[in-house]
Design a protein around this motif. Structure first.
Motif, PDB file in Angstrom:
ATOM      1  N   LEU A 212      -6.247  -2.557   6.151  1.00 28.11           N
ATOM      2  CA  LEU A 212      -6.150  -1.459   7.117  1.00 28.11           C
ATOM      3  C   LEU A 212      -7.450  -1.336   7.924  1.00 28.11           C
ATOM      4  O   LEU A 212      -7.420  -1.180   9.142  1.00 28.11           O
ATOM      5  CB  LEU A 212      -5.860  -0.160   6.371  1.00 28.11           C
ATOM      6  N   VAL A 213      -8.581  -1.438   7.249  1.00 23.34           N
ATOM      7  CA  VAL A 213      -9.882  -1.372   7.928  1.00 23.34           C
ATOM      8  C   VAL A 213     -10.033  -2.545   8.894  1.00 23.34           C
ATOM      9  O   VAL A 213     -10.467  -2.370  10.043  1.00 23.34           O
ATOM     10  CB  VAL A 213     -11.039  -1.349   6.895  1.00 23.34           C
ATOM     11  N   LEU A 214      -9.658  -3.738   8.455  1.00 19.37           N
ATOM     12  CA  LEU A 214      -9.755  -4.914   9.317  1.00 19.37           C
ATOM     13  C   LEU A 214      -8.872  -4.762  10.558  1.00 19.37           C
ATOM     14  O   LEU A 214      -9.285  -5.087  11.671  1.00 19.37           O
ATOM     15  CB  LEU A 214      -9.368  -6.174   8.542  1.00 19.37           C
ATOM     16  N   ALA A 215      -7.673  -4.237  10.360  1.00 20.81           N
ATOM     17  CA  ALA A 215      -6.784  -4.006  11.508  1.00 20.81           C
ATOM     18  C   ALA A 215      -7.407  -2.993  12.475  1.00 20.81           C
ATOM     19  O   ALA A 215      -7.339  -3.167  13.702  1.00 20.81           O
ATOM     20  CB  ALA A 215      -5.421  -3.514  11.030  1.00 20.81           C
TER      21      ALA A 215
ATOM     22  N   LEU B 103       0.836  -1.201   0.000  1.00 24.26           N
ATOM     23  CA  LEU B 103       0.000   0.000   0.000  1.00 24.26           C
ATOM     24  C   LEU B 103       0.873   1.254   0.000  1.00 24.26           C
ATOM     25  O   LEU B 103       1.606   1.512   0.934  1.00 24.26           O
ATOM     26  CB  LEU B 103      -0.922   0.000   1.225  1.00 24.26           C
ATOM     27  N   SER B 104       0.789   2.005  -1.078  1.00 26.39           N
ATOM     28  CA  SER B 104       1.564   3.248  -1.176  1.00 26.39           C
ATOM     29  C   SER B 104       0.695   4.420  -0.717  1.00 26.39           C
ATOM     30  O   SER B 104      -0.524   4.310  -0.597  1.00 26.39           O
ATOM     31  CB  SER B 104       2.014   3.463  -2.618  1.00 26.39           C
ATOM     32  N   THR B 105       1.347   5.560  -0.502  1.00 30.48           N
ATOM     33  CA  THR B 105       0.618   6.765  -0.103  1.00 30.48           C
ATOM     34  C   THR B 105      -0.364   7.166  -1.194  1.00 30.48           C
ATOM     35  O   THR B 105      -1.516   7.510  -0.911  1.00 30.48           O
ATOM     36  CB  THR B 105       1.609   7.922   0.164  1.00 30.48           C
ATOM     37  N   ARG B 106       0.088   7.077  -2.449  1.00 32.03           N
ATOM     38  CA  ARG B 106      -0.773   7.430  -3.580  1.00 32.03           C
ATOM     39  C   ARG B 106      -1.996   6.504  -3.641  1.00 32.03           C
ATOM     40  O   ARG B 106      -3.124   6.945  -3.835  1.00 32.03           O
ATOM     41  CB  ARG B 106       0.017   7.358  -4.882  1.00 32.03           C
ATOM     42  N   ALA B 107      -1.767   5.195  -3.473  1.00 33.91           N
ATOM     43  CA  ALA B 107      -2.870   4.226  -3.512  1.00 33.91           C
ATOM     44  C   ALA B 107      -3.845   4.453  -2.362  1.00 33.91           C
ATOM     45  O   ALA B 107      -5.050   4.259  -2.515  1.00 33.91           O
ATOM     46  CB  ALA B 107      -2.327   2.805  -3.479  1.00 33.91           C
ATOM     47  N   PHE B 108      -3.326   4.863  -1.207  1.00 38.07           N
ATOM     48  CA  PHE B 108      -4.201   5.148  -0.074  1.00 38.07           C
ATOM     49  C   PHE B 108      -5.016   6.407  -0.328  1.00 38.07           C
ATOM     50  O   PHE B 108      -6.233   6.433  -0.112  1.00 38.07           O
ATOM     51  CB  PHE B 108      -3.385   5.294   1.214  1.00 38.07           C
ATOM     52  N   LEU B 109      -4.360   7.482  -0.797  1.00 37.56           N
ATOM     53  CA  LEU B 109      -5.063   8.749  -1.014  1.00 37.56           C
ATOM     54  C   LEU B 109      -6.101   8.649  -2.126  1.00 37.56           C
ATOM     55  O   LEU B 109      -7.146   9.292  -2.059  1.00 37.56           O
ATOM     56  CB  LEU B 109      -4.062   9.866  -1.322  1.00 37.56           C
ATOM     57  N   THR B 110      -5.825   7.854  -3.142  1.00 37.17           N
ATOM     58  CA  THR B 110      -6.791   7.687  -4.237  1.00 37.17           C
ATOM     59  C   THR B 110      -7.740   6.520  -4.005  1.00 37.17           C
ATOM     60  O   THR B 110      -8.620   6.262  -4.818  1.00 37.17           O
ATOM     61  CB  THR B 110      -6.059   7.473  -5.574  1.00 37.17           C
ATOM     62  N   LEU B 111      -7.537   5.816  -2.893  1.00 33.11           N
ATOM     63  CA  LEU B 111      -8.370   4.658  -2.530  1.00 33.11           C
ATOM     64  C   LEU B 111      -8.409   3.616  -3.648  1.00 33.11           C
ATOM     65  O   LEU B 111      -9.437   3.004  -3.918  1.00 33.11           O
ATOM     66  CB  LEU B 111      -9.791   5.115  -2.174  1.00 33.11           C
ATOM     67  N   SER B 112      -7.262   3.418  -4.313  1.00 40.19           N
ATOM     68  CA  SER B 112      -7.230   2.511  -5.453  1.00 40.19           C
ATOM     69  C   SER B 112      -6.734   1.109  -5.111  1.00 40.19           C
ATOM     70  O   SER B 112      -6.968   0.182  -5.875  1.00 40.19           O
ATOM     71  CB  SER B 112      -6.347   3.097  -6.558  1.00 40.19           C
ATOM     72  N   ASP B 113      -6.076   0.925  -3.978  1.00 39.86           N
ATOM     73  CA  ASP B 113      -5.603  -0.404  -3.584  1.00 39.86           C
ATOM     74  C   ASP B 113      -6.624  -1.020  -2.623  1.00 39.86           C
ATOM     75  O   ASP B 113      -6.537  -0.874  -1.405  1.00 39.86           O
ATOM     76  CB  ASP B 113      -4.229  -0.305  -2.927  1.00 39.86           C
ATOM     77  N   THR B 114      -7.580  -1.709  -3.181  1.00 38.04           N
ATOM     78  CA  THR B 114      -8.678  -2.271  -2.398  1.00 38.04           C
ATOM     79  C   THR B 114      -8.178  -3.218  -1.312  1.00 38.04           C
ATOM     80  O   THR B 114      -8.621  -3.140  -0.163  1.00 38.04           O
ATOM     81  CB  THR B 114      -9.645  -3.016  -3.323  1.00 38.04           C
ATOM     82  N   ALA B 115      -7.261  -4.113  -1.659  1.00 42.00           N
ATOM     83  CA  ALA B 115      -6.785  -5.095  -0.681  1.00 42.00           C
ATOM     84  C   ALA B 115      -6.055  -4.420   0.474  1.00 42.00           C
ATOM     85  O   ALA B 115      -6.244  -4.788   1.632  1.00 42.00           O
ATOM     86  CB  ALA B 115      -5.868  -6.110  -1.366  1.00 42.00           C
ATOM     87  N   GLY B 116      -5.238  -3.419   0.186  1.00 44.56           N
ATOM     88  CA  GLY B 116      -4.514  -2.710   1.239  1.00 44.56           C
ATOM     89  C   GLY B 116      -5.449  -1.961   2.169  1.00 44.56           C
ATOM     90  O   GLY B 116      -5.290  -1.985   3.391  1.00 44.56           O
ATOM     91  N   ILE B 117      -6.451  -1.295   1.602  1.00 47.91           N
ATOM     92  CA  ILE B 117      -7.388  -0.528   2.424  1.00 47.91           C
ATOM     93  C   ILE B 117      -8.266  -1.459   3.254  1.00 47.91           C
ATOM     94  O   ILE B 117      -8.516  -1.198   4.423  1.00 47.91           O
ATOM     95  CB  ILE B 117      -8.211   0.428   1.550  1.00 47.91           C
ATOM     96  N   ARG B 118      -8.691  -2.578   2.680  1.00 49.14           N
ATOM     97  CA  ARG B 118      -9.477  -3.543   3.461  1.00 49.14           C
ATOM     98  C   ARG B 118      -8.663  -4.108   4.614  1.00 49.14           C
ATOM     99  O   ARG B 118      -9.182  -4.328   5.709  1.00 49.14           O
ATOM    100  CB  ARG B 118      -9.963  -4.672   2.564  1.00 49.14           C
TER     101      ARG B 118
END
Length: 196
Positions: free
Chosen positions: A125-128, A108-123
């Motif tokens: 993070l949410v699960l954690a 999960l990169s900063t860009r992927a987090f800010l654009t909400l484009s990395d679904t697996a990384g954000i999920r």
């Protein structure tokens, strides 16, 4: 359709009672310009009147006899490919190690987090966040029940407040990611941040 390689021809079942034969699935995969397929992609290439479950059944049979192999990626995507005995396709040993050692949060990169484009990384993070809020709720409850809380600090109340805030933030992040995904699917990707 061209002839199958001998190592495949020797293994497949030529059951003519099936709506879809193993041979047809393999020939479709070999004659395509693609090296791998998702179930949906292969279903679209084979026949519209054959169900996706039938295609999945033939792929499972072919996997059992080592004609087809699979790779599963984040977000529950499974790719099917011809399991050529002389090939390490689709990944080199280094690639396999990288795939199995990297977690979605590692990628999960900063860009992927800010654009909400990395679904697996954000999920992930949410699960954690949800798990941490559960731990904080439990710890606050234990402090209250045991009475180990110092009355002037009220740490059990602080833990419960923090857990509630973390729960709300995690759920909000999940909902915003879902909304961003819906917008991308409906209106095509939005390039809000410049690519690096």
């Amino acid at each position: 359709m061209s002839a199958l390689p001998s190592w495949i021809d020797e293994r497949i079942d030529r059951n003519l009672d099936n709506t879809l034969s193993q041979e047809h699935v393999v020939k479709t995969m070999i004659e395509s310009d693609r090296p791998f397929f998702s179930l949906r992609q292969l279903h679209a290439r084979i026949k519209p009147e054959v169900s996706r479950a039938t295609v999945r059944n033939r792929l499972q049979e072919l996997q059992t006899i080592d004609v087809v192999a699979t790779e599963t990626y984040p977000d529950s995507i499974t790719l099917y490919y011809i399991n050529h005995p002389e090939s390490d396709w689709p990944l080199s040993p280094e690639g396999k190690r990288a795939l199995h050692t990297d977690t979605p949060l590692d990628r999960l990169s900063t860009r992927a987090f800010l654009t909400l484009s990395d679904t697996a990384g954000i999920r992930t993070l949410v699960l954690a966040g949800l798990q941490l809020s559960l731990v904080l709720f439990a710890l606050g409850g234990v402090l209250t029940i045991v009475g180990a809380d110092v009355s002037s600090t009220q740490s059990d109340i602080v833990l419960w407040d923090t857990a509630a805030e973390l729960l709300v933030i995690s759920l909000a992040l999940f909902l915003v990611e879902r909304l961003a995904r819906w917008v991308r699917d409906r209106y095509s990707p939005l390039n809000l941040l410049p690519s690096t």
